[in-house]
Design a protein around this motif. Structure first.
Motif, PDB file in Angstrom:
ATOM      1  N   LEU A 210      -0.021   0.764  -4.591  1.00 21.07           N
ATOM      2  CA  LEU A 210       0.117   2.097  -4.004  1.00 21.07           C
ATOM      3  C   LEU A 210       1.354   2.213  -3.114  1.00 21.07           C
ATOM      4  CD1 LEU A 210      -3.626   2.755  -3.050  1.00 21.07           C
ATOM      5  CD2 LEU A 210      -2.413   3.437  -5.136  1.00 21.07           C
ATOM      6  N   ASN A 211       2.052   1.070  -2.910  1.00 23.09           N
ATOM      7  CA  ASN A 211       3.280   1.048  -2.099  1.00 23.09           C
ATOM      8  C   ASN A 211       3.070   1.622  -0.698  1.00 23.09           C
ATOM      9  OD1 ASN A 211       4.961  -0.042  -4.190  1.00 23.09           O
ATOM     10  ND2 ASN A 211       4.913   1.960  -5.171  1.00 23.09           N
ATOM     11  N   GLU A 212       1.963   1.213  -0.060  1.00 23.62           N
ATOM     12  CA  GLU A 212       1.655   1.680   1.285  1.00 23.62           C
ATOM     13  C   GLU A 212       2.039   0.631   2.323  1.00 23.62           C
ATOM     14  OE1 GLU A 212      -2.136   4.515   0.016  1.00 23.62           O
ATOM     15  OE2 GLU A 212      -2.453   2.849   1.373  1.00 23.62           O
ATOM     16  N   ASP A 213       2.263   1.109   3.527  1.00 24.75           N
ATOM     17  CA  ASP A 213       2.657   0.243   4.642  1.00 24.75           C
ATOM     18  C   ASP A 213       1.448  -0.557   5.133  1.00 24.75           C
ATOM     19  OD1 ASP A 213       3.838  -0.920   6.823  1.00 24.75           O
ATOM     20  OD2 ASP A 213       4.063   0.935   7.975  1.00 24.75           O
ATOM     21  N   VAL A 214       1.600  -1.874   5.237  1.00 22.44           N
ATOM     22  CA  VAL A 214       0.496  -2.716   5.721  1.00 22.44           C
ATOM     23  C   VAL A 214       0.798  -3.276   7.115  1.00 22.44           C
ATOM     24  CG1 VAL A 214      -0.377  -3.339   3.440  1.00 22.44           C
ATOM     25  CG2 VAL A 214       1.429  -4.723   4.483  1.00 22.44           C
ATOM     26  N   SER A 215       1.715  -2.624   7.833  1.00 20.47           N
ATOM     27  CA  SER A 215       2.016  -3.058   9.197  1.00 20.47           C
ATOM     28  C   SER A 215       0.813  -2.806  10.095  1.00 20.47           C
ATOM     29  CB  SER A 215       3.230  -2.308   9.744  1.00 20.47           C
ATOM     30  OG  SER A 215       2.935  -0.929   9.889  1.00 20.47           O
ATOM     31  N   THR A 216       0.760  -3.513  11.210  1.00 18.06           N
ATOM     32  CA  THR A 216      -0.358  -3.377  12.147  1.00 18.06           C
ATOM     33  C   THR A 216      -0.501  -1.950  12.641  1.00 18.06           C
ATOM     34  OG1 THR A 216      -0.036  -5.678  12.866  1.00 18.06           O
ATOM     35  CG2 THR A 216      -1.333  -4.240  14.312  1.00 18.06           C
ATOM     36  N   GLU A 217       0.623  -1.318  12.935  1.00 18.97           N
ATOM     37  CA  GLU A 217       0.611   0.062  13.449  1.00 18.97           C
ATOM     38  C   GLU A 217      -0.020   1.013  12.439  1.00 18.97           C
ATOM     39  OE1 GLU A 217       3.743   3.485  15.060  1.00 18.97           O
ATOM     40  OE2 GLU A 217       4.466   1.477  14.532  1.00 18.97           O
ATOM     41  N   ASN A 218       0.383   0.901  11.169  1.00 15.35           N
ATOM     42  CA  ASN A 218      -0.165   1.805  10.155  1.00 15.35           C
ATOM     43  C   ASN A 218      -1.631   1.492   9.865  1.00 15.35           C
ATOM     44  OD1 ASN A 218       0.337   3.959   8.124  1.00 15.35           O
ATOM     45  ND2 ASN A 218      -0.204   2.346   6.679  1.00 15.35           N
ATOM     46  N   LEU A 219      -1.995   0.202   9.891  1.00 12.32           N
ATOM     47  CA  LEU A 219      -3.395  -0.163   9.653  1.00 12.32           C
ATOM     48  C   LEU A 219      -4.304   0.413  10.736  1.00 12.32           C
ATOM     49  CD1 LEU A 219      -3.205  -3.874   8.436  1.00 12.32           C
ATOM     50  CD2 LEU A 219      -3.907  -1.878   7.109  1.00 12.32           C
ATOM     51  N   LEU A 220      -3.845   0.398  11.992  1.00 10.09           N
ATOM     52  CA  LEU A 220      -4.633   0.985  13.074  1.00 10.09           C
ATOM     53  C   LEU A 220      -4.846   2.472  12.841  1.00 10.09           C
ATOM     54  CD1 LEU A 220      -3.110  -0.808  16.205  1.00 10.09           C
ATOM     55  CD2 LEU A 220      -5.422  -1.096  15.277  1.00 10.09           C
ATOM     56  N   LYS A 221      -3.804   3.152  12.394  1.00 11.92           N
ATOM     57  CA  LYS A 221      -3.887   4.580  12.098  1.00 11.92           C
ATOM     58  C   LYS A 221      -4.879   4.840  10.956  1.00 11.92           C
ATOM     59  CE  LYS A 221      -0.918   8.395  10.560  1.00 11.92           C
ATOM     60  NZ  LYS A 221       0.470   8.742  10.138  1.00 11.92           N
ATOM     61  N   CYS A 222      -4.796   4.027   9.916  1.00  2.55           N
ATOM     62  CA  CYS A 222      -5.686   4.194   8.760  1.00  2.55           C
ATOM     63  C   CYS A 222      -7.139   3.892   9.140  1.00  2.55           C
ATOM     64  CB  CYS A 222      -5.253   3.288   7.615  1.00  2.55           C
ATOM     65  SG  CYS A 222      -3.677   3.736   6.869  1.00  2.55           S
ATOM     66  N   ARG A 223      -7.344   2.895  10.003  1.00  5.69           N
ATOM     67  CA  ARG A 223      -8.708   2.567  10.442  1.00  5.69           C
ATOM     68  C   ARG A 223      -9.304   3.686  11.276  1.00  5.69           C
ATOM     69  NH1 ARG A 223      -6.876  -3.503  12.089  1.00  5.69           N
ATOM     70  NH2 ARG A 223      -6.910  -4.416   9.984  1.00  5.69           N
TER      71      ARG A 223
END
Length: 255
Positions: A210-223
């Motif tokens: 899916l070519n999505e960002d797996v950085s900590t910042e983006n993961l927190l947003k997604c969670r």
């Protein structure tokens, strides 16, 4: 270099199951939780093919040898185990865009599956597409679900059946390899930790498919987004239960 953990570039097979579950689109599918799936990572498959060519050249067997690379006779797991691992991977690494809280009902009955297909997939999809058409936007959800249903029916044959594989040539190949070769051209399915494998697959679909960002910042947003959707679902279920209770309380025979 060895392949990257979780790498994938296709929606075929289990990747389609993982993505449709993670997006919250898949609400019903055909699967027997008692079945042990056969999974053979592509890097191990390539290593085994190289080793087979080496053995064929060195030993020159008189007959054609058939090799089965299947996990169920060697490192057995079940759908009952792996589905929770997929859910845990989805909760830890949610996708950027999800349509609903991930949840799927697993069926072994084809008639029940088709009923639920209409109730959970097609009726909401037609309603959504009608609303999109009414506001001048292109309808697309019905088309997405037709693709999901085709993929589900392709997987169903294997998700409802277990197979008995003869592995003697696989074991014979491993036995004649030196420890160094077995490490360099590893295809020993006993070395796979399935919980780690399925969690890495979720990350792989997010990052590489899916070519999505797996950085900590983006993961927190997604969670955070995932958590909000979960609480919306709980609130909606509470409202529905309360409304149903108030409605049924009007009937004396229920009271």
């Amino acid at each position: 270099a060895e392949p990257i953990e979780g790498w994938t570039d296709t929606l075929n097979g289990p990747m389609g199951l993982v993505v449709s579950m993670g997006k919250g689109l898949l609400r019903t599918t055909l699967m027997d939780l008692r079945i042990s799936p056969d999974v053979f990572p592509v890097d191990m498959c390539a290593n085994m093919l190289i080793s087979i060519m080496w053995r064929t050249i060195v030993q020159q067997p008189e007959e054609v040898l058939i090799y089965h690379g299947c996990s169920s006779p060697i490192n057995k797991t079940s759908y009952k185990s792996l589905i929770p691992w997929i859910y845990e991977g989805i909760r830890e690494h949610p996708y950027d865009v999800i349509f609903a809280r991930p949840w799927v009902h697993l069926n072994v009955s084809l008639p029940i599956y088709y009923v639920e297909q209409w109730l959970f997939h097609l009726i909401p999809a037609y309603a959504y597409d009608a609303a999109m058409w009414a506001v001048g936007k292109p309808p697309r959800l019905v088309r997405v679900y037709k693709t999901i249903h085709a993929s589900t029916e392709h997987r169903a044959y294997f998700q409802l059946r277990e197979f008995d594989w003869k592995m003697q040539n696989y074991h014979a190949l491993l036995d004649i390899m030196s420890p160094e070769d077995r490490k360099c051209f590893n295809f020993d399915l006993k070395t796979i930790v399935w919980e780690t494998y399925w969690r890495n697959l979720v990350i792989g679909t997010k990052k590489y498919l899916l070519n999505e960002d797996v950085s900590t910042e983006n993961l927190l947003k997604c969670r955070q987004q995932y958590g909000k959707m979960r609480w919306r679902r709980y609130t909606w279920n509470f409202i529905l239960a309360l409304a149903a209770s108030r409605f049924l309380s009007r009937f004396k025979w229920i009271r």
